[in-house]
Design a protein around this motif. Structure first.
Motif, mmCIF file in Angstrom:
data_model
loop_
_atom_site.group_PDB
_atom_site.id
_atom_site.type_symbol
_atom_site.label_atom_id
_atom_site.label_comp_id
_atom_site.label_asym_id
_atom_site.label_seq_id
_atom_site.Cartn_x
_atom_site.Cartn_y
_atom_site.Cartn_z
ATOM 1 N N GLN A 217 0.867 -1.169 0.000
ATOM 2 C CA GLN A 217 0.000 0.000 0.000
ATOM 3 C C GLN A 217 0.907 1.222 0.000
ATOM 4 O O GLN A 217 2.000 1.170 0.556
ATOM 5 C CB GLN A 217 -0.910 0.020 1.229
ATOM 6 N N ASN A 253 3.264 -8.927 4.092
ATOM 7 C CA ASN A 253 2.577 -9.078 2.805
ATOM 8 C C ASN A 253 3.561 -9.224 1.649
ATOM 9 O O ASN A 253 3.186 -9.718 0.581
ATOM 10 C CB ASN A 253 1.650 -7.887 2.529
ATOM 11 N N GLU A 283 -6.323 -5.616 3.500
ATOM 12 C CA GLU A 283 -7.246 -5.321 2.402
ATOM 13 C C GLU A 283 -6.993 -3.883 1.941
ATOM 14 O O GLU A 283 -6.670 -2.998 2.741
ATOM 15 C CB GLU A 283 -8.698 -5.509 2.827
ATOM 16 N N SER A 284 -7.102 -3.682 0.613
ATOM 17 C CA SER A 284 -6.815 -2.352 0.074
ATOM 18 C C SER A 284 -7.910 -1.359 0.433
ATOM 19 O O SER A 284 -7.642 -0.229 0.803
ATOM 20 C CB SER A 284 -6.701 -2.406 -1.447
ATOM 21 N N THR A 285 -9.153 -1.796 0.286
ATOM 22 C CA THR A 285 -10.275 -0.898 0.543
ATOM 23 C C THR A 285 -11.248 -1.626 1.459
ATOM 24 O O THR A 285 -11.703 -2.723 1.140
ATOM 25 C CB THR A 285 -10.958 -0.503 -0.781
ATOM 26 N N SER A 286 -11.546 -1.008 2.613
ATOM 27 C CA SER A 286 -12.400 -1.680 3.596
ATOM 28 C C SER A 286 -13.876 -1.510 3.242
ATOM 29 O O SER A 286 -14.243 -0.656 2.433
ATOM 30 C CB SER A 286 -12.141 -1.085 4.975
#
Ligand SMILES: *Cc1c(COP(=O)(O)O)cnc(C)c1O
Length: 415
Positions: A217, A253, A283-286
């Motif tokens: 990220q 990761n 996770e990239s987008t919650s």
């Protein structure tokens, strides 16, 4: 922390693969869309930083990363954050808007773009795209402008330079409106010898796991305007550091993605990586962000442990860009052979092909298996809606709706 259910799942998966091997079902593995610029050297860096926690609070590497990115990108100023979305938040702060000001955004993008506008107390006004390069359509931008318009978010998608680049920049200049270039997909793409992101008031880039280069990220904001840079720096200085737990998860990761997506033996190493590192996966987008709410941890700046990965990725990005361009020639030939339109290269531009986008029949977009079976690749579905991954399109964006129904994307790094 080894979780038993992960061991069970890994064993079941291995049995399934063996069965496939015996019955000669293909494909056993496919070329994925994420994490493909992670190599063994990045894994070594992540391991080193996991062992040296005393250095986590030092900013030296971050400053070096700012300088290295600015130099490579041809920008005067660069600031690193934990996400392209946060870099966009920094850009929005830098243009000093009044509450309720309007920001014209693409009607075909990620939910995080509109969220950043919303989190800043501003109003996102979607406008339509064109279907040559999936950038903003200049006449739609013009129609969306009101006396309250403070900025336009101009995107370069899939590594292509957008078709109406010059026209949107000219329009914004005539009207005294700022331009923020969304280069999340197009780090390194050039127009007339200048990298995208340098012509607008500001530009931002992403090093999320599906982008041109990756720190799992991360994101960068740039500007060539010293006055704007002072406000961007102010936002950066005030931004909190991510927690140690987050940094640790992120670093884990790196081996996870390497052994899952990249390693030649990933038929086996992927399951091992899941057992060892699966509980660290970020996770990239919650779901919170999908619903338009701001997570408590939103808005962090990049720590040195992550910037060290960025510095290493930058060393390799040009070689990866070259490989992506070569793969694009293969997809050009595939388009010609199958009667599809090639990805558009605007005159004077050098695209970097994060993905190779093709407009296909809607049934083909819905059926993802054909690409696995016929081409041995994971098919990208950017975007599933105006606010990817949230479905749906605004009423005034028919071309965005068409792209949502018909645009699929092929990977540009084949393994
Ligand atoms: C990925 C992406 C972003 C945001 O970048 P993050 O690093 O994921 O926050 C913004 N715009 C577009 C078009 C993107 O694809």
């Amino acid at each position: 922390m080894i979780e038993r259910w992960r061991i069970r799942r890994a064993l079941q998966h291995q049995v399934g693969q063996l069965h496939k091997l015996v019955t000669r079902q293909l494909p056993l593995t496919v070329t994925p869309l994420l994490g493909l610029t992670i190599d063994a050297d990045d894994v070594a860096i992540a391991r080193r930083w996991l062992q040296n926690r005393t250095e986590w609070t030092c900013d030296d590497v971050v400053t070096a990363y700012h300088r290295a990115f600015a130099a490579w990108n041809g920008s005067r100023h660069a600031y690193a954050f934990m996400g392209g979305r946060v870099a966009l938040s920094g850009c929005l702060h830098a243009i000093d808007p009044a509450p309720g000001d309007e920001i014209v955004v693409p009607g075909y993008s990620c939910v995080v773009v509109q969220n950043a506008v919303k989190y800043a107390g501003l109003k996102a006004v979607p406008c339509d795209i064109e279907l040559d390069t999936y950038g903003l359509d200049v006449s739609s931008v013009e129609a969306a402008i009101t006396p309250r318009t403070k900025a336009i978010v101009l995107q370069h998608l899939f590594g292509l330079v957008c078709r109406d680049y010059e026209q949107v920049l000219d329009l914004a200049q005539r009207r005294g409106i700022a331009v923020i270039e969304d280069c999340a997909h197009s780090t390194g793409a050039e127009y007339r010898g200048i990298k995208v992101g340098n012509r607008g008031t500001l530009g931002f880039y992403s090093s999320e796991q599906s982008k041109m280069f990756t720190t799992v990220q991360g994101g960068m904001a740039v500007t060539n305007d010293d006055r704007i840079a002072a406000r961007l720096e102010e936002y950066w200085r005030r931004a909190p550091r991510p927690s140690d737990t987050f940094i640790e998860d992120l670093l884990f990761n790196v081996p996870f993605q390497y052994y899952t997506l990249k390693h030649w033996g990933r038929l086996v190493t992927a399951d091992m990586a899941d057992v060892l590192y699966g509980h660290h996966v970020l996770e990239s987008t919650s779901l919170e962000e999908n619903a338009g709410r701001k997570p408590a941890t939103y808005g962090a700046r990049m720590p040195s442990a992550v910037a060290a990965l960025g510095v290493n990725q930058l060393r390799k990005i040009d070689a990866y860009i070259e490989r992506r361009r070569q793969t694009a020639r293969t997809w050009d030939a595939w388009c010609d052979a199958h009667g599809y339109k090639r990805a558009t290269v605007v005159e004077g531009s050098s695209p970097v092909y994060l993905r190779y986008p093709v407009l296909v029949e809607p049934q083909l977009k819905e059926d993802r298996e054909w690409a696995r079976q016929e081409l041995g690749i994971d098919l990208g579905v950017w975007f599933l809606g105006t606010n990817h991954p949230v479905p749906g399109v605004p009423e005034n964006c028919p071309r965005a709706a068409e792209a949502v129904a018909r645009c699929v994307n092929f990977p540009s790094l084949l393994s």
